[in-house]
Design an enzyme around this catalytic site. Structure first.
Site, mmCIF file in Angstrom:
data_model
loop_
_atom_site.group_PDB
_atom_site.id
_atom_site.type_symbol
_atom_site.label_atom_id
_atom_site.label_comp_id
_atom_site.label_asym_id
_atom_site.label_seq_id
_atom_site.Cartn_x
_atom_site.Cartn_y
_atom_site.Cartn_z
ATOM 1 N N PRO A 169 25.470 34.017 36.423
ATOM 2 C CA PRO A 169 26.818 34.570 36.250
ATOM 3 C C PRO A 169 27.051 35.888 36.995
ATOM 4 O O PRO A 169 26.167 36.741 37.048
ATOM 5 C CB PRO A 169 26.921 34.787 34.738
ATOM 6 C CG PRO A 169 25.526 34.777 34.232
ATOM 7 C CD PRO A 169 24.765 33.869 35.150
ATOM 8 N N ASN A 170 28.240 35.965 37.553
ATOM 9 C CA ASN A 170 28.763 37.157 38.248
ATOM 10 C C ASN A 170 28.142 37.399 39.621
ATOM 11 O O ASN A 170 28.569 38.312 40.334
ATOM 12 C CB ASN A 170 28.618 38.420 37.365
ATOM 13 C CG ASN A 170 29.339 38.271 36.051
ATOM 14 O OD1 ASN A 170 30.523 37.944 36.044
ATOM 15 N ND2 ASN A 170 28.647 38.446 34.939
ATOM 16 N N ARG A 182 30.862 43.765 43.543
ATOM 17 C CA ARG A 182 30.439 44.094 42.186
ATOM 18 C C ARG A 182 29.414 45.232 42.197
ATOM 19 O O ARG A 182 28.310 45.055 42.724
ATOM 20 C CB ARG A 182 29.791 42.839 41.582
ATOM 21 C CG ARG A 182 29.130 43.045 40.261
ATOM 22 C CD ARG A 182 28.251 41.852 39.906
ATOM 23 N NE ARG A 182 27.694 42.057 38.586
ATOM 24 C CZ ARG A 182 26.590 41.502 38.142
ATOM 25 N NH1 ARG A 182 25.922 40.661 38.916
ATOM 26 N NH2 ARG A 182 26.157 41.753 36.936
ATOM 27 N N TYR A 200 23.977 46.565 43.245
ATOM 28 C CA TYR A 200 23.653 45.244 43.782
ATOM 29 C C TYR A 200 23.820 45.124 45.302
ATOM 30 O O TYR A 200 23.569 44.062 45.858
ATOM 31 C CB TYR A 200 24.514 44.190 43.069
ATOM 32 C CG TYR A 200 24.262 44.151 41.577
ATOM 33 C CD1 TYR A 200 23.013 43.806 41.071
ATOM 34 C CD2 TYR A 200 25.271 44.483 40.665
ATOM 35 C CE1 TYR A 200 22.762 43.787 39.714
ATOM 36 C CE2 TYR A 200 25.038 44.466 39.286
ATOM 37 C CZ TYR A 200 23.781 44.116 38.829
ATOM 38 O OH TYR A 200 23.535 44.098 37.483
ATOM 39 N N ASN A 233 17.765 33.503 40.169
ATOM 40 C CA ASN A 233 18.318 34.764 39.682
ATOM 41 C C ASN A 233 19.255 34.371 38.547
ATOM 42 O O ASN A 233 20.414 34.014 38.776
ATOM 43 C CB ASN A 233 19.065 35.537 40.770
ATOM 44 C CG ASN A 233 19.500 36.909 40.260
ATOM 45 O OD1 ASN A 233 19.444 37.181 39.063
ATOM 46 N ND2 ASN A 233 19.937 37.773 41.162
ATOM 47 N N ALA A 267 22.536 37.760 33.976
ATOM 48 C CA ALA A 267 22.517 38.202 32.574
ATOM 49 C C ALA A 267 21.781 37.213 31.658
ATOM 50 O O ALA A 267 21.207 37.619 30.633
ATOM 51 C CB ALA A 267 23.945 38.414 32.081
ATOM 52 N N GLU A 289 11.202 34.020 39.678
ATOM 53 C CA GLU A 289 12.309 34.816 39.149
ATOM 54 C C GLU A 289 12.639 35.939 40.130
ATOM 55 O O GLU A 289 11.737 36.660 40.555
ATOM 56 C CB GLU A 289 11.898 35.401 37.787
ATOM 57 C CG GLU A 289 12.954 36.317 37.187
ATOM 58 C CD GLU A 289 12.508 36.921 35.847
ATOM 59 O OE1 GLU A 289 11.424 36.566 35.327
ATOM 60 O OE2 GLU A 289 13.259 37.766 35.337
ATOM 61 N N HIS A 320 15.439 39.262 41.159
ATOM 62 C CA HIS A 320 16.557 40.160 40.832
ATOM 63 C C HIS A 320 16.772 41.114 41.990
ATOM 64 O O HIS A 320 15.803 41.569 42.614
ATOM 65 C CB HIS A 320 16.264 40.968 39.557
ATOM 66 C CG HIS A 320 16.031 40.099 38.372
ATOM 67 N ND1 HIS A 320 17.048 39.473 37.702
ATOM 68 C CD2 HIS A 320 14.880 39.696 37.776
ATOM 69 C CE1 HIS A 320 16.537 38.743 36.724
ATOM 70 N NE2 HIS A 320 15.225 38.857 36.750
ATOM 71 N N SER A 360 18.339 44.146 41.548
ATOM 72 C CA SER A 360 18.017 45.464 40.992
ATOM 73 C C SER A 360 16.654 45.401 40.296
ATOM 74 O O SER A 360 16.134 44.318 40.023
ATOM 75 C CB SER A 360 19.101 45.886 39.994
ATOM 76 O OG SER A 360 19.114 45.002 38.887
ATOM 77 N N ARG A 402 16.196 49.818 34.273
ATOM 78 C CA ARG A 402 17.602 49.938 33.875
ATOM 79 C C ARG A 402 17.713 50.022 32.352
ATOM 80 O O ARG A 402 16.819 50.507 31.685
ATOM 81 C CB ARG A 402 18.383 48.766 34.480
ATOM 82 C CG ARG A 402 18.348 48.796 36.019
ATOM 83 C CD ARG A 402 19.178 47.691 36.621
ATOM 84 N NE ARG A 402 20.585 47.839 36.242
ATOM 85 C CZ ARG A 402 21.494 46.869 36.380
ATOM 86 N NH1 ARG A 402 21.127 45.711 36.920
ATOM 87 N NH2 ARG A 402 22.734 47.067 36.005
ATOM 88 N N ARG A 440 17.879 45.097 29.523
ATOM 89 C CA ARG A 440 17.542 44.354 30.747
ATOM 90 C C ARG A 440 16.039 44.309 31.004
ATOM 91 O O ARG A 440 15.567 43.602 31.887
ATOM 92 C CB ARG A 440 18.211 45.007 31.962
ATOM 93 C CG ARG A 440 19.686 44.811 32.009
ATOM 94 C CD ARG A 440 20.247 45.356 33.307
ATOM 95 N NE ARG A 440 21.601 45.820 33.106
ATOM 96 C CZ ARG A 440 22.676 45.036 33.150
ATOM 97 N NH1 ARG A 440 22.571 43.760 33.426
ATOM 98 N NH2 ARG A 440 23.878 45.534 32.924
HETATM 99 C C1 DQA Z 1 20.427 40.888 38.045
HETATM 100 C C2 DQA Z 1 20.026 41.842 36.910
HETATM 101 C C3 DQA Z 1 20.647 41.404 35.591
HETATM 102 O O1 DQA Z 1 20.279 42.303 34.557
HETATM 103 C C4 DQA Z 1 22.156 41.407 35.706
HETATM 104 O O2 DQA Z 1 22.729 40.918 34.512
HETATM 105 C C5 DQA Z 1 22.655 40.657 36.891
HETATM 106 C C6 DQA Z 1 21.918 40.736 38.136
HETATM 107 C C7 DQA Z 1 19.917 41.387 39.414
HETATM 108 O O3 DQA Z 1 19.866 40.574 40.326
HETATM 109 O O4 DQA Z 1 19.613 42.571 39.565
HETATM 110 O O5 DQA Z 1 23.716 40.054 36.841
HETATM 111 O O6 DQA Z 1 19.823 39.625 37.783
#
Ligand code: DQA
Length: 144
Positions: free
Chosen positions: A9-10, A17, A22, A73, A76, A97, A99, A101, A106, A110
């Site tokens: 998501p997102n 964003r 990011y 990825n 959330a 996995e 990410h 960030s 953080r 997270r």
């Molecule tokens: C994320 C880190 C997650 O905590 C966050 O909710 C994201 C992006 C990252 O790629 O840094 O949406 O997965």
């Protein structure tokens, strides 16, 4: 080798964003970079993004027998989804996995990844390079 990149998501909003967290690259730009390198490595990549947990579960299930490695990825859902964790464990396709960030640097919520224990490994905090490193890890998955 066929590698499926799944984005949660997102991540469709990358580029606009919170760029200070990011980065300024869109998901399509990241995909283009990964694809270029994948060709050089003789591998095939497919990218998908969904804001829906169920759709991500369906894609993980359908990956069995079709893809050699998953790069996930989960955004959330990383921190909340027992369903994604169970799907990865059930299907048994090696999963990396990623990410953008550094999730361990953080907010407290997270720092916990529910999917980490069922993944081969985690790459976190390198921005777009996290996706490139995941590709290197994926093509070498059998050399562990
Ligand atoms: C994320 C880190 C997650 O905590 C966050 O909710 C994201 C992006 C990252 O790629 O840094 O949406 O997965």
């Amino acid at each position: 080798m066929k590698i499926l990149y799944l984005n949660g998501p997102n991540l469709n909003l990358l580029g606009q964003r919170q760029p200070e967290i990011y980065g300024r690259r869109t998901l399509a730009e990241i995909e283009a970079e990964v694809r270029k390198r994948a060709i050089k490595l003789g591998s095939e990549v497919e990218f998908r993004q969904s804001n829906s947990e169920g759709e991500l579960v369906n894609w993980i299930q359908a990956a069995k027998g079709r893809f050699d490695v998953l790069v996930l990825n989960a955004a959330a859902y990383t921190h909340t989804s027992v369903a994604l964790r169970d799907a990865i464990a059930a299907v048994g396709v090696p999963t990396i996995e990623v990410h953008l960030s550094n999730i361990t640097a953080r907010e407290k919520f997270r720092r916990k990844s529910l999917i980490a224990p069922v993944c081969v490994g985690q790459i976190t905090g390198f921005g777009t390079t996290s996706y490139m490193l995941a590709l290197e890890a994926a093509v070498n998955i059998n050399a562990r």
